[in-house]
Design a protein around this motif. Sequence first.
Motif, PDB file in Angstrom:
ATOM      1  N   VAL A  90       0.864  -1.181   0.000  1.00 49.58           N
ATOM      2  CA  VAL A  90       0.000   0.000   0.000  1.00 49.58           C
ATOM      3  C   VAL A  90       0.900   1.231   0.000  1.00 49.58           C
ATOM      4  N   LEU A  91       0.679   2.098  -0.996  1.00 44.54           N
ATOM      5  CA  LEU A  91       1.429   3.349  -1.109  1.00 44.54           C
ATOM      6  C   LEU A  91       0.499   4.519  -0.825  1.00 44.54           C
ATOM      7  N   ALA A  92       0.974   5.472  -0.057  1.00 41.94           N
ATOM      8  CA  ALA A  92       0.222   6.699   0.212  1.00 41.94           C
ATOM      9  C   ALA A  92       0.135   7.528  -1.071  1.00 41.94           C
ATOM     10  N   ALA A 117      -4.537   3.642  -8.507  1.00 43.01           N
ATOM     11  CA  ALA A 117      -3.857   3.508  -9.800  1.00 43.01           C
ATOM     12  C   ALA A 117      -2.365   3.758  -9.601  1.00 43.01           C
ATOM     13  N   LEU A 118      -1.554   3.030 -10.368  1.00 47.91           N
ATOM     14  CA  LEU A 118      -0.116   3.234 -10.297  1.00 47.91           C
ATOM     15  C   LEU A 118       0.480   3.332 -11.686  1.00 47.91           C
ATOM     16  N   ALA A 123       7.463   1.975  -9.332  1.00 47.51           N
ATOM     17  CA  ALA A 123       6.002   2.111  -9.419  1.00 47.51           C
ATOM     18  C   ALA A 123       5.622   3.335  -8.599  1.00 47.51           C
ATOM     19  N   ARG A 124       4.859   4.229  -9.213  1.00 50.58           N
ATOM     20  CA  ARG A 124       4.452   5.474  -8.545  1.00 50.58           C
ATOM     21  C   ARG A 124       2.933   5.522  -8.410  1.00 50.58           C
ATOM     22  N   GLU A 134      -4.691   6.439  -1.635  1.00 54.45           N
ATOM     23  CA  GLU A 134      -3.764   5.306  -1.573  1.00 54.45           C
ATOM     24  C   GLU A 134      -3.926   4.408  -2.795  1.00 54.45           C
ATOM     25  N   VAL A 135      -2.873   3.656  -3.096  1.00 52.21           N
ATOM     26  CA  VAL A 135      -2.955   2.592  -4.100  1.00 52.21           C
ATOM     27  C   VAL A 135      -2.544   1.302  -3.395  1.00 52.21           C
ATOM     28  N   GLU A 136      -3.289   0.234  -3.665  1.00 53.43           N
ATOM     29  CA  GLU A 136      -2.987  -1.072  -3.073  1.00 53.43           C
ATOM     30  C   GLU A 136      -2.781  -2.073  -4.189  1.00 53.43           C
ATOM     31  N   LEU A 137      -1.696  -2.811  -4.102  1.00 54.30           N
ATOM     32  CA  LEU A 137      -1.442  -3.860  -5.078  1.00 54.30           C
ATOM     33  C   LEU A 137      -1.013  -5.126  -4.363  1.00 54.30           C
ATOM     34  N   TRP A 138      -1.267  -6.255  -5.024  1.00 52.37           N
ATOM     35  CA  TRP A 138      -0.855  -7.559  -4.522  1.00 52.37           C
ATOM     36  C   TRP A 138       0.088  -8.139  -5.549  1.00 52.37           C
ATOM     37  N   ALA A 139       1.212  -8.649  -5.067  1.00 52.55           N
ATOM     38  CA  ALA A 139       2.234  -9.179  -5.962  1.00 52.55           C
ATOM     39  C   ALA A 139       2.582 -10.611  -5.571  1.00 52.55           C
ATOM     40  N   THR A 140       2.728 -11.462  -6.585  1.00 52.89           N
ATOM     41  CA  THR A 140       3.245 -12.816  -6.375  1.00 52.89           C
ATOM     42  C   THR A 140       4.536 -12.919  -7.161  1.00 52.89           C
TER      43      THR A 140
END
Length: 179
Positions: free
Chosen positions: A86-88, A110-111, A142-143, A150-156
């Motif tokens: 999670v990025l502010a 969005a990023l 990634a910005r 906030e932007v939230e992403l899930w990475a595998t």
Amino acid sequence: MQPPETQRAPAADGRNVRRRRMTVLVVLGFAFPVLATVALATPGVGVIMGPVHARGTIEEALIINSKSGIHLKTKSSTDLVTQQIVLAGGGNTGWHSHPGPVLVTVKRGALRLIYAGEACEGTVYEAGDSFVDRGEEVVHIARNVSATAEVELWATYLVPGTPVTTPFRLDEPVAPGAC
């Protein structure tokens, strides 16, 4: 005249000062490379959270060819690592790379993904979008597109190498461009 227990010999005092200075110089000599590496890394800004939820190992080489057209092949053991990030607003991941491919889904916000050496506009991914970061230690950042949300992403991460000990993120010590 001072009592004998408080008097100091001038030569011993000079040796103590030199010894302390030498100790400080030796400590700084060992600490400087470590501190310089940390100071030169391009850390993320506004990273609210980035917990790793799971890490597991597929011990052997893998070859999968599904009827649906998905092909997956590894040469040796591979770790799978799942992380929530999670990025502010206005935040970024810092310049970094990965040793293997990363499957990413944007959950909210969005990023903008920017690869070093490519246009600074990068590619924008919004909530519900998924993409594959190609890995191979290709440097990128990634910005968060929004200055406030906030932007939230899930990475595998698919991490080749020694199980459990191979890092899934490799920080870049110097920003590769002006983006």
